[in-house]
Motif scaffolding. Sequence first.
Motif, PDB file in Angstrom:
ATOM      1  N   VAL A   1      -8.853  -1.379  -0.470  1.00 19.70           N
ATOM      2  CA  VAL A   1      -8.522  -2.093   0.770  1.00 19.70           C
ATOM      3  C   VAL A   1      -8.251  -1.161   1.942  1.00 19.70           C
ATOM      4  O   VAL A   1      -8.025  -1.617   3.067  1.00 19.70           O
ATOM      5  CB  VAL A   1      -7.301  -3.018   0.557  1.00 19.70           C
ATOM      6  N   GLY A   2      -8.223   0.150   1.684  1.00 21.92           N
ATOM      7  CA  GLY A   2      -8.030   1.105   2.765  1.00 21.92           C
ATOM      8  C   GLY A   2      -6.592   1.256   3.224  1.00 21.92           C
ATOM      9  O   GLY A   2      -6.334   1.538   4.400  1.00 21.92           O
ATOM     10  N   LEU A   3      -5.647   1.073   2.309  1.00 16.25           N
ATOM     11  CA  LEU A   3      -4.223   1.265   2.610  1.00 16.25           C
ATOM     12  C   LEU A   3      -3.683   2.397   1.749  1.00 16.25           C
ATOM     13  O   LEU A   3      -4.336   2.854   0.809  1.00 16.25           O
ATOM     14  CB  LEU A   3      -3.431  -0.017   2.327  1.00 16.25           C
ATOM     15  N   SER A   4      -2.481   2.837   2.058  1.00 21.21           N
ATOM     16  CA  SER A   4      -1.848   3.856   1.225  1.00 21.21           C
ATOM     17  C   SER A   4      -1.269   3.209  -0.020  1.00 21.21           C
ATOM     18  O   SER A   4      -0.930   2.019  -0.023  1.00 21.21           O
ATOM     19  CB  SER A   4      -0.735   4.561   2.004  1.00 21.21           C
ATOM     20  N   GLN A   5      -1.151   4.010  -1.085  1.00 21.47           N
ATOM     21  CA  GLN A   5      -0.608   3.476  -2.333  1.00 21.47           C
ATOM     22  C   GLN A   5       0.830   2.976  -2.162  1.00 21.47           C
ATOM     23  O   GLN A   5       1.172   1.887  -2.656  1.00 21.47           O
ATOM     24  CB  GLN A   5      -0.693   4.550  -3.430  1.00 21.47           C
TER      25      GLN A   5
ATOM     26  N   ALA B   1      -4.267  -6.840  -9.256  1.00 22.39           N
ATOM     27  CA  ALA B   1      -4.400  -7.377 -10.612  1.00 22.39           C
ATOM     28  C   ALA B   1      -5.766  -7.068 -11.200  1.00 22.39           C
ATOM     29  O   ALA B   1      -5.887  -6.710 -12.377  1.00 22.39           O
ATOM     30  CB  ALA B   1      -4.150  -8.884 -10.593  1.00 22.39           C
ATOM     31  N   ARG B   2      -6.813  -7.187 -10.392  1.00 23.50           N
ATOM     32  CA  ARG B   2      -8.162  -6.936 -10.884  1.00 23.50           C
ATOM     33  C   ARG B   2      -8.472  -5.446 -11.000  1.00 23.50           C
ATOM     34  O   ARG B   2      -9.205  -5.029 -11.897  1.00 23.50           O
ATOM     35  CB  ARG B   2      -9.187  -7.613  -9.966  1.00 23.50           C
ATOM     36  N   ALA B   3      -7.893  -4.637 -10.118  1.00 21.33           N
ATOM     37  CA  ALA B   3      -8.130  -3.192 -10.162  1.00 21.33           C
ATOM     38  C   ALA B   3      -7.343  -2.517 -11.273  1.00 21.33           C
ATOM     39  O   ALA B   3      -7.756  -1.491 -11.807  1.00 21.33           O
ATOM     40  CB  ALA B   3      -7.785  -2.567  -8.815  1.00 21.33           C
ATOM     41  N   GLY B   4      -6.188  -3.069 -11.620  1.00 17.98           N
ATOM     42  CA  GLY B   4      -5.375  -2.506 -12.696  1.00 17.98           C
ATOM     43  C   GLY B   4      -4.480  -1.357 -12.293  1.00 17.98           C
ATOM     44  O   GLY B   4      -3.828  -0.756 -13.143  1.00 17.98           O
ATOM     45  N   SER B   5      -4.418  -1.048 -10.993  1.00 13.80           N
ATOM     46  CA  SER B   5      -3.515   0.008 -10.524  1.00 13.80           C
ATOM     47  C   SER B   5      -3.327  -0.116  -9.026  1.00 13.80           C
ATOM     48  O   SER B   5      -4.194  -0.629  -8.314  1.00 13.80           O
ATOM     49  CB  SER B   5      -4.054   1.403 -10.871  1.00 13.80           C
ATOM     50  N   PHE B   6      -2.169   0.367  -8.560  1.00 15.22           N
ATOM     51  CA  PHE B   6      -1.899   0.339  -7.128  1.00 15.22           C
ATOM     52  C   PHE B   6      -2.834   1.289  -6.382  1.00 15.22           C
ATOM     53  O   PHE B   6      -3.315   0.978  -5.296  1.00 15.22           O
ATOM     54  CB  PHE B   6      -0.447   0.733  -6.859  1.00 15.22           C
ATOM     55  N   SER B   7      -3.071   2.453  -6.958  1.00 16.84           N
ATOM     56  CA  SER B   7      -3.903   3.447  -6.269  1.00 16.84           C
ATOM     57  C   SER B   7      -5.350   2.972  -6.113  1.00 16.84           C
ATOM     58  O   SER B   7      -5.966   3.141  -5.061  1.00 16.84           O
ATOM     59  CB  SER B   7      -3.858   4.780  -7.012  1.00 16.84           C
ATOM     60  N   ALA B   8      -5.896   2.350  -7.175  1.00 12.81           N
ATOM     61  CA  ALA B   8      -7.272   1.847  -7.097  1.00 12.81           C
ATOM     62  C   ALA B   8      -7.370   0.724  -6.069  1.00 12.81           C
ATOM     63  O   ALA B   8      -8.335   0.654  -5.296  1.00 12.81           O
ATOM     64  CB  ALA B   8      -7.732   1.360  -8.465  1.00 12.81           C
ATOM     65  N   ALA B   9      -6.378  -0.148  -6.060  1.00  9.06           N
ATOM     66  CA  ALA B   9      -6.376  -1.240  -5.086  1.00  9.06           C
ATOM     67  C   ALA B   9      -6.234  -0.689  -3.670  1.00  9.06           C
ATOM     68  O   ALA B   9      -6.874  -1.186  -2.740  1.00  9.06           O
ATOM     69  CB  ALA B   9      -5.242  -2.210  -5.395  1.00  9.06           C
ATOM     70  N   ALA B  10      -5.402   0.342  -3.512  1.00  8.36           N
ATOM     71  CA  ALA B  10      -5.206   0.940  -2.187  1.00  8.36           C
ATOM     72  C   ALA B  10      -6.509   1.515  -1.648  1.00  8.36           C
ATOM     73  O   ALA B  10      -6.847   1.349  -0.473  1.00  8.36           O
ATOM     74  CB  ALA B  10      -4.135   2.022  -2.263  1.00  8.36           C
ATOM     75  N   ARG B  11      -7.266   2.193  -2.515  1.00  5.67           N
ATOM     76  CA  ARG B  11      -8.564   2.744  -2.094  1.00  5.67           C
ATOM     77  C   ARG B  11      -9.532   1.631  -1.709  1.00  5.67           C
ATOM     78  O   ARG B  11     -10.299   1.758  -0.752  1.00  5.67           O
ATOM     79  CB  ARG B  11      -9.164   3.595  -3.217  1.00  5.67           C
TER      80      ARG B  11
ATOM     81  N   THR C   1      -1.140 -10.824   1.733  1.00  5.32           N
ATOM     82  CA  THR C   1      -0.375 -10.332   0.588  1.00  5.32           C
ATOM     83  C   THR C   1      -0.913 -10.918  -0.709  1.00  5.32           C
ATOM     84  O   THR C   1      -1.034 -10.216  -1.723  1.00  5.32           O
ATOM     85  CB  THR C   1       1.111 -10.683   0.745  1.00  5.32           C
ATOM     86  N   LEU C   2      -1.252 -12.193  -0.696  1.00  4.59           N
ATOM     87  CA  LEU C   2      -1.808 -12.822  -1.891  1.00  4.59           C
ATOM     88  C   LEU C   2      -3.160 -12.202  -2.254  1.00  4.59           C
ATOM     89  O   LEU C   2      -3.440 -11.956  -3.431  1.00  4.59           O
ATOM     90  CB  LEU C   2      -1.961 -14.325  -1.669  1.00  4.59           C
ATOM     91  N   GLN C   3      -3.982 -11.940  -1.266  1.00  2.49           N
ATOM     92  CA  GLN C   3      -5.264 -11.291  -1.523  1.00  2.49           C
ATOM     93  C   GLN C   3      -5.064  -9.882  -2.076  1.00  2.49           C
ATOM     94  O   GLN C   3      -5.795  -9.435  -2.958  1.00  2.49           O
ATOM     95  CB  GLN C   3      -6.089 -11.256  -0.235  1.00  2.49           C
ATOM     96  N   LEU C   4      -4.040  -9.200  -1.570  1.00  2.00           N
ATOM     97  CA  LEU C   4      -3.724  -7.861  -2.060  1.00  2.00           C
ATOM     98  C   LEU C   4      -3.249  -7.921  -3.505  1.00  2.00           C
ATOM     99  O   LEU C   4      -3.618  -7.076  -4.333  1.00  2.00           O
ATOM    100  CB  LEU C   4      -2.664  -7.223  -1.170  1.00  2.00           C
TER     101      LEU C   4
END
Length: 305
Positions: free
Chosen positions: A30-34, A18-28, A10-13
């Motif tokens: 790490v390979g998870l759904s938004q 924070a670095r991606a600036g959006s949930f959707s970008a981070a989801a892509r 969770t901390l890594q997520l």
Amino acid sequence: MERMNDRLATLQLFVTVARAGSFSAAAREVGLSQPSVSRAVAALEAAVGTALFARTTRSLGLTDAGRIYLERVERILADLDEAGHLARGTGELRGTLKVALPATFGTREIVPLLPAFLAGHDGLTVDLALSDTRADLAAEGVDVALRLGPLGDSTLIARRIAAAERIVVAAPAHLRRAGVPATPAALADHPLIAGPGAGQAPVWTFVRGAESVAVRWSGRIRVDANDAATAAAVAGLGVAVMSAWGCRREIEDGRLVRVLSDWTLGEVPLSALFPAGRATAAARAFVDFLVARFAGTTRRDAVTR
């Protein structure tokens, strides 16, 4: 153990979001759904007891608490990663090393050294932030910053690496046209190229033995990047005062000539700065490498290194 692994994930997520600036970008990434990423971050905020992100329909940004939390979490994750490598005794550096450094100096002196530093560390990525503007280490996630010149007061951890002589240079064409200054006072008859460290009213103190001469002269052209100051001098626009690192190649190939070489203007120190309380294994190894490479390179040596 499973609960601990979930917390670390969770901390890594959180860091990824924070670095991606959006949930959707981070989801892509790490390979998870938004929605899964959003729920995980919301659960983390509930556990922490405060909002870490400021959400709007168009943007996602860290709150003040989120920025503080991000800095600490990144430090913890880096320390855990480093501890694992130390325990395994591999000596290999991994992850990303972010280095902030002056643009001209970094391009000329540091980039050519990277192949030797990276040899044997296939898992390490170096992220260079090249700018003549001094970085905010904590806010920009910088592992180590290289600074030229005096450091001033700081809570950051500093280590001196080397120093180069500050020198006076001009293009041969300019000297043929305006004459070669025989004394520091003669610089008053030459236009000055004022780089980022020149200040509003440049005053340079020249020393030769027991003699000391203070010279003030006005600039013909002002630039906010050291490389531009070097280029302006090569173009014959006047006389420049700069670190020997900033014009070593131009002196070697004859595009610039050093004048008043029997006078000294002091030196420009090169220092490494680490964020308070955080010096990663990669950052320490990088600075150790630079100290060894620049060993003995001070004052006049920097012109011919």
